[in-house]
Design an enzyme around this catalytic site. Structure first.
Site, PDB file in Angstrom:
ATOM      1  N   GLN A  97      65.737  86.022  -6.324  1.00 57.39           N
ATOM      2  CA  GLN A  97      66.789  85.090  -5.879  1.00 57.39           C
ATOM      3  C   GLN A  97      66.144  83.904  -5.181  1.00 57.39           C
ATOM      4  OE1 GLN A  97      70.192  87.539  -3.913  1.00 57.39           O
ATOM      5  NE2 GLN A  97      68.417  88.868  -3.958  1.00 57.39           N
ATOM      6  N   ASP A 100      61.692  79.402  -3.919  1.00 52.02           N
ATOM      7  CA  ASP A 100      60.473  78.810  -3.340  1.00 52.02           C
ATOM      8  C   ASP A 100      59.268  78.778  -4.278  1.00 52.02           C
ATOM      9  OD1 ASP A 100      59.518  81.504  -3.245  1.00 52.02           O
ATOM     10  OD2 ASP A 100      60.276  81.758  -1.211  1.00 52.02           O
ATOM     11  N   HIS A 115      68.288  82.133  -9.238  1.00 54.87           N
ATOM     12  CA  HIS A 115      68.940  81.089  -8.430  1.00 54.87           C
ATOM     13  C   HIS A 115      68.247  79.733  -8.564  1.00 54.87           C
ATOM     14  CE1 HIS A 115      71.078  84.164  -5.549  1.00 54.87           C
ATOM     15  NE2 HIS A 115      71.607  84.108  -6.749  1.00 54.87           N
ATOM     16  N   CYS A 123      68.918  66.158 -14.429  1.00 48.17           N
ATOM     17  CA  CYS A 123      69.683  64.918 -14.421  1.00 48.17           C
ATOM     18  C   CYS A 123      71.174  65.244 -14.560  1.00 48.17           C
ATOM     19  CB  CYS A 123      69.235  64.010 -15.573  1.00 48.17           C
ATOM     20  SG  CYS A 123      70.205  62.491 -15.637  1.00 48.17           S
ATOM     21  N   CYS A 126      72.108  62.997 -18.230  1.00 48.70           N
ATOM     22  CA  CYS A 126      71.630  63.450 -19.551  1.00 48.70           C
ATOM     23  C   CYS A 126      71.240  64.929 -19.547  1.00 48.70           C
ATOM     24  CB  CYS A 126      70.483  62.581 -20.048  1.00 48.70           C
ATOM     25  SG  CYS A 126      68.926  62.846 -19.171  1.00 48.70           S
ATOM     26  N   GLY A 183      63.727  92.966   0.316  1.00 46.28           N
ATOM     27  CA  GLY A 183      64.026  91.822   1.179  1.00 46.28           C
ATOM     28  C   GLY A 183      65.265  91.038   0.810  1.00 46.28           C
ATOM     29  N   SER A 185      69.617  90.925   1.476  1.00 43.76           N
ATOM     30  CA  SER A 185      70.738  91.507   2.223  1.00 43.76           C
ATOM     31  C   SER A 185      71.732  92.175   1.280  1.00 43.76           C
ATOM     32  CB  SER A 185      71.438  90.422   3.039  1.00 43.76           C
ATOM     33  OG  SER A 185      71.860  89.385   2.182  1.00 43.76           O
ATOM     34  N   GLU A 211      65.743  96.420   7.555  1.00 42.05           N
ATOM     35  CA  GLU A 211      66.941  97.126   8.047  1.00 42.05           C
ATOM     36  C   GLU A 211      67.759  97.623   6.859  1.00 42.05           C
ATOM     37  OE1 GLU A 211      68.757  93.944  10.269  1.00 42.05           O
ATOM     38  OE2 GLU A 211      69.768  93.147   8.493  1.00 42.05           O
ATOM     39  N   ALA A 227      58.017  94.030   4.042  1.00 40.46           N
ATOM     40  CA  ALA A 227      57.717  94.192   2.619  1.00 40.46           C
ATOM     41  C   ALA A 227      56.226  94.399   2.380  1.00 40.46           C
ATOM     42  CB  ALA A 227      58.215  92.974   1.849  1.00 40.46           C
TER      43      ALA A 227
HETATM   44  P1  OAD Z   1      69.250  86.980   3.184  1.00 38.02           P
HETATM   45  O1  OAD Z   1      68.803  86.010   4.213  1.00 38.02           O
HETATM   46  O2  OAD Z   1      70.700  87.197   3.009  1.00 38.02           O
HETATM   47  O3  OAD Z   1      68.601  88.398   3.485  1.00 38.02           O
HETATM   48  C1  OAD Z   1      67.241  88.535   3.759  1.00 38.02           C
HETATM   49  C2  OAD Z   1      66.948  90.008   3.861  1.00 38.02           C
HETATM   50  O4  OAD Z   1      65.547  90.177   4.063  1.00 38.02           O
HETATM   51  C3  OAD Z   1      67.633  90.720   5.039  1.00 38.02           C
HETATM   52  O5  OAD Z   1      68.258  91.915   4.554  1.00 38.02           O
HETATM   53  C4  OAD Z   1      66.499  91.035   6.003  1.00 38.02           C
HETATM   54  O6  OAD Z   1      66.719  92.241   6.712  1.00 38.02           O
HETATM   55  C5  OAD Z   1      65.331  91.168   5.043  1.00 38.02           C
HETATM   56  N1  OAD Z   1      63.992  90.912   5.608  1.00 38.02           N
HETATM   57  C6  OAD Z   1      63.628  89.977   6.529  1.00 38.02           C
HETATM   58  N2  OAD Z   1      62.313  89.988   6.745  1.00 38.02           N
HETATM   59  C7  OAD Z   1      61.796  90.964   5.924  1.00 38.02           C
HETATM   60  C8  OAD Z   1      60.474  91.454   5.675  1.00 38.02           C
HETATM   61  N3  OAD Z   1      59.396  90.966   6.288  1.00 38.02           N
HETATM   62  N4  OAD Z   1      60.340  92.468   4.776  1.00 38.02           N
HETATM   63  C9  OAD Z   1      61.430  92.978   4.148  1.00 38.02           C
HETATM   64  N5  OAD Z   1      62.693  92.555   4.354  1.00 38.02           N
HETATM   65  C10 OAD Z   1      62.880  91.552   5.208  1.00 38.02           C
HETATM   66  O7  OAD Z   1      68.543  86.537   1.816  1.00 38.02           O
HETATM   67  P2  OAD Z   1      68.927  86.929   0.326  1.00 38.02           P
HETATM   68  O8  OAD Z   1      69.421  88.313   0.235  1.00 38.02           O
HETATM   69  O9  OAD Z   1      67.772  86.542  -0.518  1.00 38.02           O
HETATM   70  O10 OAD Z   1      71.573  81.940  -2.516  1.00 38.02           O
HETATM   71  O11 OAD Z   1      70.122  85.935   0.077  1.00 38.02           O
HETATM   72  C11 OAD Z   1      70.703  85.878  -1.185  1.00 38.02           C
HETATM   73  C12 OAD Z   1      71.143  84.493  -1.493  1.00 38.02           C
HETATM   74  O12 OAD Z   1      71.990  83.999  -0.433  1.00 38.02           O
HETATM   75  C13 OAD Z   1      70.036  83.456  -1.570  1.00 38.02           C
HETATM   76  O13 OAD Z   1      69.364  83.456  -2.803  1.00 38.02           O
HETATM   77  C14 OAD Z   1      70.791  82.196  -1.349  1.00 38.02           C
HETATM   78  C15 OAD Z   1      71.647  82.605  -0.194  1.00 38.02           C
HETATM   79  O14 OAD Z   1      72.814  81.898   0.014  1.00 38.02           O
HETATM   80  C16 OAD Z   1      71.702  80.705  -3.003  1.00 38.02           C
HETATM   81  O15 OAD Z   1      71.219  79.744  -2.447  1.00 38.02           O
HETATM   82  C17 OAD Z   1      72.481  80.651  -4.265  1.00 38.02           C
END
Ligand code: OAD
Length: 236
Positions: A97, A100, A115, A123, A126, A183, A185, A211, A227
């Site tokens: 997702q 980066d 994502h 663009c 076009c 990693g 949520s 968590e 991770a």
């Molecule tokens: P979140 O910010 O919602 O969740 C990050 C998760 O990583 C949490 O469950 C943390 O507990 C966990 N975490 C943090 N540090 C960690 C580590 N060192 N090792 C393991 N786990 C760790 O991010 P995403 O789930 O990626 O979408 O969010 C999903 C989408 O929501 C993103 O792609 C983005 C956002 O809005 C778009 O932009 C479309």
């Protein structure tokens, strides 16, 4: 030997789903949680098509800020363990997702960026797609072909995921022996549903997170920890 290690040795097919948490140790902010981007910024003002149409400068300034932040960042050991895992596995798919680009930077090959990618632009006139690594980016950036306004090639709230990547991700989730969910949520769909699809199709699902999340309820195992620590331990 524990179940995951024995499955890693015998498994022919592994699918991994990653979220912002895997890049957190590199220094990329996550979205949710106490330091998450969505604590300080409102997604509807910055990450929707409506926001871009209303104020493209503001949206581009936010993406330019994120590009500046991400540009010098390097992959961390968790990214590199997944490169090793890919090299040791017959059939390996990495669904991310994250926008980066750090999985590619680490050397992962079969990556589905569901994502999008912050270094790609499209663009709005076009529709042509291109790579753009300018930092800072000219605001507003325009298309070299037709002069139209460029947008970041990322999926915004309310938009559908790229069909080809999503179909490939669904196939990978439902045709693997072992699935890692790292990693994330698990709050954003349809990404989170890929974990459920994997479980329903018979994969052994391992969640790695600092968590528990809603996906912990469907996972066969949840390993609590960073991770990189958990992955290094599993592959050592
Ligand atoms: P979140 O910010 O919602 O969740 C990050 C998760 O990583 C949490 O469950 C943390 O507990 C966990 N975490 C943090 N540090 C960690 C580590 N060192 N090792 C393991 N786990 C760790 O991010 P995403 O789930 O990626 O979408 O969010 C999903 C989408 O929501 C993103 O792609 C983005 C956002 O809005 C778009 O932009 C479309």
């Amino acid at each position: 030997m524990d179940t995951i290690k024995s499955k890693l040795q015998t498994g022919q097919s592994i699918t991994v789903l990653t979220g912002a948490g895997i890049s957190a140790e590199s220094g990329v902010p996550t979205f949710r949680g106490s330091d998450g981007l969505w604590k300080n910024f409102r997604p509807e003002k910055l990450a929707t098509l409506e926001a871009f149409q209303a104020d493209p400068c503001l949206v581009w300034e936010w993406y330019d800020w994120r590009r500046k932040l991400i540009e010098p960042i390097e992959p961390n050991p968790a990214h590199y363990v997944l490169v090793d895992m890919e090299n040791q596995t017959e059939q390996f798919t990495l669904i991310t997702q994250n926008i980066d680009g750090l999985h590619h930077k680490a050397g992962s090959q079969n990556v589905l960026e569901i994502h999008g990618n912050i270094w790609k632009v499209q663009c709005t006139k076009c529709q042509c797609l291109s790579h753009n690594s300018e930092v800072p980016i000219q605001i507003l950036p325009t298309c070299h072909q037709c002069g139209g306004l460029l947008r970041p090639k990322v999926v915004w709230f309310g938009e559908t995921l790229p069909a080809k990547e999503l179909a490939a991700a669904q196939l990978a989730a439902t045709h693997c022996d072992l699935m890692f969910i790292i990693g994330t949520s698990g709050l954003v769909q349809p990404a989170a549903s890929l974990g459920i699809a994997g479980k329903q199709a018979g994969a052994y699902v391992v969640e790695i997170n600092v968590e528990r999340t809603p996906l912990s309820n469907i996972a066969d195992e949840t390993r609590i920890g960073k991770a990189s620590d958990v992955l290094i331990d599993l592959l050592s």
